[in-house]
Design an enzyme around this catalytic site. Structure first.
Site, short mmCIF file in Angstrom:
data_model
loop_
_atom_site.label_atom_id
_atom_site.label_comp_id
_atom_site.label_asym_id
_atom_site.label_seq_id
_atom_site.Cartn_x
_atom_site.Cartn_y
_atom_site.Cartn_z
N CYS A 1 -6.19 3.40 5.53
CA CYS A 1 -6.38 2.81 6.86
C CYS A 1 -5.04 2.57 7.54
O CYS A 1 -4.69 3.23 8.51
CB CYS A 1 -7.14 1.48 6.75
N GLU B 1 -2.02 1.52 5.52
CA GLU B 1 -1.01 1.29 4.50
C GLU B 1 0.11 2.31 4.61
O GLU B 1 -0.13 3.51 4.50
CB GLU B 1 -1.64 1.36 3.10
#
Length: 299
Positions: A24, A26
Site C-alpha cells: 500500500c 510502505e
C-alpha cells in the site's frame, strides 16, 4: 517525508530518491533490500493499562511517562516475537534463490537475500493503531481530570471498567467537553498527537531485527483497528468497549467538526519523517455536495 526517513537509516540519498511503494504505502529501495514485512501494535491497549491506574498519578506528564514505559515493554515483546519467528526460518533451510538473483548484491556477495546478501537491511513496519484514540484520551484526562478536576480519577476508572454503565453523562462529558484531534486545536490536542508520533518512532528505534534490520513505526492499521477495538475495554475518549480504534493517522470518526482544512492542519502537525509510512482517510457524505450550503461548508 519518505526520503529523509530512509536517509535517517543510513541509506544514501541517491538510493533513497529511488524508493518505491510496496503493497500500500510502505517504502523500500527496489531490488536492493530484503522484502518488506509488517505487523500491528495496539497503542490504546498499552494506554488503557496506565489509565486503569489513574489514581496513582498527580498530573498528565506522569501518565504520559508511564504510558511510554508500557509502550517500550509492549514493543520489546513484539520485537521478541518477530525475531523468534525470523530465527525459526534460517536462510540455510529457507533460501530464496529467485528473489536473491534479482536483488543487489546477493550474487556479488555470494549470499542469499535472507542471509545478508541484500545491499540494504530489512525494514519491518510496526503498524501503530489508535493514534486519535489515545490523543483524545490524553486530552480528556488533561483537561477534565487534572486541569479542571471535573472528573475524579477513581470515578473514571470505575466507569471504564464497567463500560460506562450508569455513567452515560460522564461519557458524554468526555465526548463533548474535551478537545478532539482533527479540529486544528494546537496545544490542547494536535501537540499531543505530535508527541505520540515521536514516541512511536523513538520506541521502535530502540530495537533491531535479528538480522540487523530496523523496526519502523507506521501510522497505519488497514482494517485491523476494528478487531483490535473489539477486544479492548472502554477508553477515556468516550469510546465504548468493543468499538473500533481510530483509523490509522486519521481523527476518530465523527469527531472532526471544523471542516477539511482544520482536519488537514491537525494531521500535518506530527513529524512523519520518523515513520515508515502513514495512512489518512478523509470521508465525505455524497449529500454534502448536493447543495450550495453543503459545498460552502467545505470551505
Amino acid at each position: 517525508v519518505n526520503i529523509p526517513m530512509l536517509c535517517r537509516l543510513g541509506i544514501p540519498l541517491e538510493a533513497a530518491r529511488d524508493y518505491a511503494l510496496f503493497g500500500c504505502v510502505e517504502p523500500l529501495i527496489p531490488g536492493r533490500e530484503v522484502a518488506w514485512s509488517d505487523g500491528r501494535f495496539s497503542m490504546p491497549e498499552c494506554f488503557l493499562k496506565v489509565v486503569l491506574r489513574l489514581p496513582e498519578f498527580s498530573g498528565i506528564e506522569e501518565v504520559i511517562a508511564a504510558y511510554a514505559a508500557e509502550m517500550r515493554d509492549g514493543m520489546k515483546k513484539y520485537a521478541d516475537r518477530f525475531n523468534a519467528a525470523l530465527l525459526a526460518q534460517p536462510a540455510d533451510k529457507y533460501p530464496d534463490p529467485l528473489l536473491s538473483a534479482f536483488t543487489s548484491d546477493c550474487i556479488g556477495r555470494g549470499r542469499d537475500i535472507n542471509d545478508g546478501g541484500a545491499e540494504f537491511p530489512r525494514l519491518h513496519g510496526v503498524g501503530m493503531m489508535g493514534l486519535a484514540t489515545i490523543t483524545d484520551g490524553i486530552a480528556a484526562l488533561k483537561k477534565l481530570v487534572f486541569d479542571e478536576k471535573a472528573i475524579a480519577p477513581e470515578r473514571l476508572v470505575e466507569a471504564l471498567k464497567n463500560d460506562f454503565r450508569g455513567e452515560e453523562p460522564l461519557r458524554q462529558q468526555l465526548l463533548h467537553d474535551a478537545p478532539k484531534y482533527g479540529n486544528d486545536i494546537g496545544t490542547d490536542c494536535d501537540d499531543i498527537a505530535r508527541r505520540m508520533v515521536e514516541l512511536c518512532a523513538d520506541v521502535c528505534g530502540e530495537f533491531r531485527t535479528a538480522d540487523g534490520g530496523y523496526f519502523l513505526s507506521c501510522m497505519a492499521s488497514n482494517t485491523s483497528n476494528v478487531p483490535a477495538g473489539e477486544v479492548l475495554g472502554a477508553t477515556p475518549d468516550g469510546r465504548h468497549a468493543g468499538e473500533p480504534l481510530s483509523d490509522a493517522a486519521s481523527p476518530c470518526g465523527g469527531r472532526d467538526r471544523n471542516g477539511p482544512t482544520a482536519f488537514v492542519n491537525s494531521i500535518v502537525t506530527p513529524d512523519y519523517t520518523g515513520q515508515a509510512c502513514t495512512v489518512v482517510n478523509m470521508r465525505f457524505q455524497p449529500l454534502l455536495f448536493n447543495s450550495d450550503a453543503g459545498r460552502t461548508a467545505m470551505l
